[in-house]
Write an enzyme that holds these catalytic residues in place. Structure first.
Site, PDB file in Angstrom:
ATOM      1  N   CYS A  86       4.061   4.606  -1.048  1.00 51.88           N
ATOM      2  CA  CYS A  86       4.202   3.210  -1.464  1.00 51.88           C
ATOM      3  C   CYS A  86       5.486   3.052  -2.277  1.00 51.88           C
ATOM      4  O   CYS A  86       6.570   3.223  -1.743  1.00 51.88           O
ATOM      5  CB  CYS A  86       2.949   2.763  -2.206  1.00 51.88           C
ATOM      6  SG  CYS A  86       2.774   0.972  -2.268  1.00 51.88           S
ATOM      7  N   HIS A 194      -1.764   4.605   1.477  1.00 56.63           N
ATOM      8  CA  HIS A 194      -2.140   5.485   0.370  1.00 56.63           C
ATOM      9  C   HIS A 194      -3.141   6.560   0.774  1.00 56.63           C
ATOM     10  O   HIS A 194      -4.349   6.323   0.697  1.00 56.63           O
ATOM     11  CB  HIS A 194      -2.778   4.649  -0.746  1.00 56.63           C
ATOM     12  CG  HIS A 194      -1.819   3.771  -1.473  1.00 56.63           C
ATOM     13  ND1 HIS A 194      -1.126   4.188  -2.579  1.00 56.63           N
ATOM     14  CD2 HIS A 194      -1.425   2.496  -1.242  1.00 56.63           C
ATOM     15  CE1 HIS A 194      -0.353   3.204  -3.022  1.00 56.63           C
ATOM     16  NE2 HIS A 194      -0.512   2.165  -2.215  1.00 56.63           N
ATOM     17  N   GLU A 196      -3.887   9.067  -1.000  1.00 53.14           N
ATOM     18  CA  GLU A 196      -4.609   9.486  -2.219  1.00 53.14           C
ATOM     19  C   GLU A 196      -5.740   8.533  -2.579  1.00 53.14           C
ATOM     20  O   GLU A 196      -6.561   8.853  -3.436  1.00 53.14           O
ATOM     21  CB  GLU A 196      -3.617   9.645  -3.385  1.00 53.14           C
ATOM     22  CG  GLU A 196      -3.222   8.371  -4.118  1.00 53.14           C
ATOM     23  CD  GLU A 196      -2.228   7.500  -3.354  1.00 53.14           C
ATOM     24  OE1 GLU A 196      -1.906   7.819  -2.198  1.00 53.14           O
ATOM     25  OE2 GLU A 196      -1.791   6.471  -3.932  1.00 53.14           O
TER      26      GLU A 196
END
Lengths: 222, 76
Positions: A86, A194, A196
């Site tokens: 990002c 993302h 994560e």
């Protein structure tokens, strides 16, 4: 594997990134942007999502000039691994470590939702846990994720198998549906979605686990 | 001395914000707006004698992303 997560003023996915790396087995340290050096013996630098320096001037532009980014560039030039997610992807393009740029989303709206991504190559430490052609679901949360690059760059990315992920349904206008790209030596991955945020079933999905496990597997055995 | 730097998206790079402004002008009844491009203006207060070459370096390194933007320097 030793990993460092860079923290800028305005980073907001730094701790999520650290949790995901630790869950996969990495030894993680957090590094403040004013530090001029990275920890010794580092395998991976992760540049997290967020709004570093308030997105002033351009997303990632001020962060890319911070002292720690010079150390990140040196780490990559030595053959070290780097993951930018990002805002981290925006920083990597602003430093020139990855080609192209990320512009305002074509629809001008901030997009926050889970999207389907097609894995385009399994030939990298980041994507070896997937098969090319797999579709995975990762969240996106960005206002400036509209990837653009000139025709020569796009041709090179395609010819060198450096497009890591594409959107199944393009949310932001990115050229050729590009969601994530690799560096020429395949050791730097920048992506807007993302991984994560997709490592815990309680958060809605675990499709990101294979990225961190693959990375750990490859870097620990190396 | 002062200098003004104009930063614009390069020709050929789609400008979604410019397109939105064009659409809004049309909605306000302004006919014949055939294109809008949005850029930014950065004013610099500089030590006297700063060369245009130095300002160009500022633009290349930070003020513009030359992958997608072009710039014009105006020394005032």
């Amino acid at each position: 594997m030793r990993a460092a997560v860079i923290v800028f003023p305005g980073s907001n996915c730094d701790r999520d990134m650290a949790v995901a790396l630790k869950a996969a087995g990495a030894d993680v340290s957090m590094v403040w942007h004013k530090d001029a050096a990275l920890p010794d013996g580092l395998d991976l630098v992760a540049i997290p999502g967020g709004f570093s320096f308030g997105d002033y001037l351009r997303c990632g532009a001020i962060a890319a000039q911070s002292p720690i980014c010079q150390a990140v560039v040196a780490h990559v030039e030595r053959g070290g691994y780097a993951l930018g997610v990002c805002n981290g992807f925006q920083v990597l393009t602003e430093t020139g470590l990855l080609p192209g740029a990320l512009m305002r989303n074509a629809g001008l709206k901030f997009i926050c939702k889970t999207v389907g991504l097609r894995v385009q190559t399994s030939d990298s430490a980041f994507t070896e846990g997937y098969n090319a052609g797999d579709v995975v679901n990762y969240p996106v949360a960005h206002h400036d994720g509209n990837y653009t690059a000139d025709d020569a760059t796009l041709e090179a990315l395609k010819a060198e198998d450096r497009i890591a992920f594409t959107y199944e349904a393009n949310p932001n206008g990115s050229v050729n549906d590009i969601a994530g790209i690799l560096s020429q030596n395949r050791r730097v991955l920048g992506m807007m979605p993302h991984p994560e945020r997709a490592v815990d079933a309680g958060h809605g999905g675990t499709d990101g686990q294979a990225l961190f496990r693959g990375l750990l597997g490859q870097l620990t055995s190396a | 001395m002062k200098a003004r730097v104009h930063v614009m998206l390069k020709a050929g790079v789609l400008d979604p914000q410019g397109a939105a402004i064009q659409h809004a002008l049309g909605a306000l009844g302004f006919d014949g707006v055939e294109g809008v491009r949005q850029g930014k203006v950065i004013e610099l207060d500089l030590a006297d004698g700063t060369s245009e070459e130095t300002i160009a370096q500022m633009c290349d390194k930070l003020l513009a992303n030359v992958v997608i933007e072009s710039y014009k320097i105006e020394v005032l």
